[in-house]
Design a protein around this motif. Structure first.
Motif, mmCIF file in Angstrom:
data_model
loop_
_atom_site.group_PDB
_atom_site.id
_atom_site.type_symbol
_atom_site.label_atom_id
_atom_site.label_comp_id
_atom_site.label_asym_id
_atom_site.label_seq_id
_atom_site.Cartn_x
_atom_site.Cartn_y
_atom_site.Cartn_z
ATOM 1 N N ILE A 144 46.194 27.569 86.417
ATOM 2 C CA ILE A 144 47.044 27.675 85.327
ATOM 3 C C ILE A 144 46.666 25.956 85.518
ATOM 4 O O ILE A 144 47.454 25.233 86.856
ATOM 5 C CB ILE A 144 48.844 27.900 86.091
ATOM 6 C CG1 ILE A 144 48.681 29.402 85.595
ATOM 7 C CG2 ILE A 144 49.583 27.531 85.270
ATOM 8 C CD1 ILE A 144 49.776 29.810 86.234
ATOM 9 N N ARG A 145 47.054 25.649 84.238
ATOM 10 C CA ARG A 145 46.259 23.795 84.498
ATOM 11 C C ARG A 145 47.203 22.957 83.241
ATOM 12 O O ARG A 145 47.541 23.788 82.192
ATOM 13 C CB ARG A 145 45.144 23.112 83.962
ATOM 14 C CG ARG A 145 43.897 23.338 85.398
ATOM 15 C CD ARG A 145 42.491 23.441 84.768
ATOM 16 N NE ARG A 145 41.619 24.324 86.127
ATOM 17 C CZ ARG A 145 40.788 24.124 85.808
ATOM 18 N NH1 ARG A 145 39.354 23.043 84.625
ATOM 19 N NH2 ARG A 145 39.649 24.149 86.817
ATOM 20 N N VAL A 146 48.054 21.763 84.102
ATOM 21 C CA VAL A 146 48.260 20.932 82.487
ATOM 22 C C VAL A 146 47.586 20.191 82.734
ATOM 23 O O VAL A 146 46.798 19.396 82.881
ATOM 24 C CB VAL A 146 49.020 20.574 83.803
ATOM 25 C CG1 VAL A 146 49.971 18.718 82.853
ATOM 26 C CG2 VAL A 146 50.534 21.022 84.841
ATOM 27 N N SER A 147 47.529 20.339 81.188
ATOM 28 C CA SER A 147 46.368 19.228 80.508
ATOM 29 C C SER A 147 45.997 19.733 79.175
ATOM 30 O O SER A 147 46.743 19.884 78.955
ATOM 31 C CB SER A 147 45.037 20.212 81.051
ATOM 32 O OG SER A 147 43.619 19.046 80.565
ATOM 33 N N ASN A 148 45.381 18.489 78.168
ATOM 34 C CA ASN A 148 45.218 18.927 76.542
ATOM 35 C C ASN A 148 43.383 19.141 77.084
ATOM 36 O O ASN A 148 43.223 19.328 76.003
ATOM 37 C CB ASN A 148 45.387 17.874 76.079
ATOM 38 C CG ASN A 148 46.890 17.651 76.187
ATOM 39 O OD1 ASN A 148 47.771 18.076 76.367
ATOM 40 N ND2 ASN A 148 47.309 16.430 76.164
ATOM 41 N N ALA A 149 42.422 18.811 77.669
ATOM 42 C CA ALA A 149 41.475 19.131 77.852
ATOM 43 C C ALA A 149 40.634 20.472 79.241
ATOM 44 O O ALA A 149 40.423 19.405 79.339
ATOM 45 C CB ALA A 149 40.633 17.920 77.833
ATOM 46 N N PRO A 150 41.472 22.173 78.965
ATOM 47 C CA PRO A 150 41.119 22.540 80.418
ATOM 48 C C PRO A 150 40.165 23.000 80.919
ATOM 49 O O PRO A 150 39.916 23.090 82.111
ATOM 50 C CB PRO A 150 42.677 23.441 79.733
ATOM 51 C CG PRO A 150 42.426 23.420 78.198
ATOM 52 C CD PRO A 150 42.183 22.089 77.728
ATOM 53 N N GLY A 151 38.908 22.311 79.919
ATOM 54 C CA GLY A 151 37.799 23.041 80.667
ATOM 55 C C GLY A 151 36.677 23.451 79.126
ATOM 56 O O GLY A 151 36.888 24.632 79.210
ATOM 57 N N ASP A 152 36.001 22.786 78.908
ATOM 58 C CA ASP A 152 34.899 23.395 77.473
ATOM 59 C C ASP A 152 34.308 24.488 77.808
ATOM 60 O O ASP A 152 34.275 25.493 77.498
ATOM 61 C CB ASP A 152 33.786 22.193 76.945
ATOM 62 C CG ASP A 152 34.726 21.315 76.022
ATOM 63 O OD1 ASP A 152 36.307 21.192 76.021
ATOM 64 O OD2 ASP A 152 34.297 19.658 75.980
ATOM 65 N N SER A 153 34.157 24.867 79.439
ATOM 66 C CA SER A 153 32.973 25.565 79.560
ATOM 67 C C SER A 153 34.053 27.121 80.226
ATOM 68 O O SER A 153 33.283 28.521 80.036
ATOM 69 C CB SER A 153 32.185 25.947 80.813
ATOM 70 O OG SER A 153 33.380 25.485 81.683
#
Length: 290
Positions: A144-153
């Motif tokens: 569970i991530r707080v992010s606007n870019a959680p990981g493209d892969s």
């Protein structure tokens, strides 16, 4: 004598980290184990792989070659075990979840209880950290991530947007209500150089009295009445004794995502966790936004 995979993996860790302790921490073993494995590998190959220096271990060209090949083997191994996990249809066995400490403590702990009650045979491990663990290397199964870019892969679902605002004790709120000339003490995150323009213009007698590098500490300081602080909306609403104050109007904050590597996204344990956490957090979406 043949080289063991554990020894090759240890050489890779020592090249990456440069010290016995760093390699040991990354592998979850003792530094003496690292030292023993490196000596065993050097004996097996008949050559020195590392120069022992006062400030760490310097890899030779041979060690760099071993590390490069071991890294390729590591990638293949991780891919294999991710795919095996995805094909394991059992609702039992280990599932490792990572999420920020604040979310676990103040929002998702009840969902973990629901998950445990629904799937008692799944051995749930929760890594509470703000660090972005490498899901490709199986440091966790789902995050569970707080992010606007959680990981493209990665594959993922956006759970909710978030807002931030200013919060303080009722005593500070009463002082703010007296008018814009009220002197205000502020608690600032150390990454911010100054107060927002809206604060400096709207409450000109504001001053930064404290700087913290951790949101848990900021929340505790605000609860203690040390001053006004900006924080995620869910946190300010959850911390006992704090109320929202108008110094900083609600502003868009990073989104909340559930992510996993594409190889394991459809796996039974990850799917089971998703089926619990997604509706739970979406049900509580109002907690995160103004």
């Amino acid at each position: 004598m043949d080289a063991h995979w554990d020894d090759l993996k240890t050489a890779l860790a020592l090249v990456r980290h440069g010290t016995l302790s760093g390699a040991a921490d990354s592998l979850g073993v003792t530094y003496t184990t690292v030292s023993r494995r490196i000596s065993r590998l050097e004996e097996a190959l008949g050559q020195v792989l590392f120069e022992r220096l006062a400030d760490g271990y310097r890899p030779t060209d041979a060690a760099q070659l071993i590390a490069a090949k071991a890294a390729e083997m590591e990638v293949s191994q991780d891919s294999l075990f991710r795919q095996l996990s995805a094909h394991d249809g059992r609702l039992s066995g280990r599932l490792t979840v990572t999420a920020p400490q604040l979310l676990i403590a103040h929002v998702i702990a009840p969902a973990l209880r629901i998950f445990r009650e629904k799937y008692p045979l799944i051995d749930l491990h929760v890594l509470a950290t703000n660090d972005r663990l490498d899901l490709s290397r199986r440091e966790a199964d789902v995050a569970i991530r707080v992010s606007n870019a959680p990981g493209d892969s990665l594959k993922g679902l956006r759970l909710t947007g978030q807002d931030s605002a200013s919060f303080a004790t009722q005593e500070w709120a009463d002082r703010i209500a007296e008018g814009p000339d009220a002197p205000l003490d502020w608690i600032l995150f150390s990454g911010h150089s100054d107060l927002p323009k809206t604060v400096r213009e709207g409450w000109p007698n504001s001053k930064v009295c404290y700087r913290f590098d951790d949101m848990i500490a900021i929340g505790g300081a605000a609860q203690e009445g040390l001053g006004v602080a900006r924080m995620p909306m869910f946190l300010g609403r959850k911390l006992q004794g704090l109320v929202q104050v108008p110094c900083i109007p609600p502003q868009t904050y990073a989104d909340l995502w559930l992510v996993a590597h594409a190889d394991v996204w459809a796996g039974s344990r990850v799917s089971a966790f998703r089926d619990v956490i997604v509706p739970y957090l979406r049900e509580h979406r109002a907690l995160f936004v103004a």
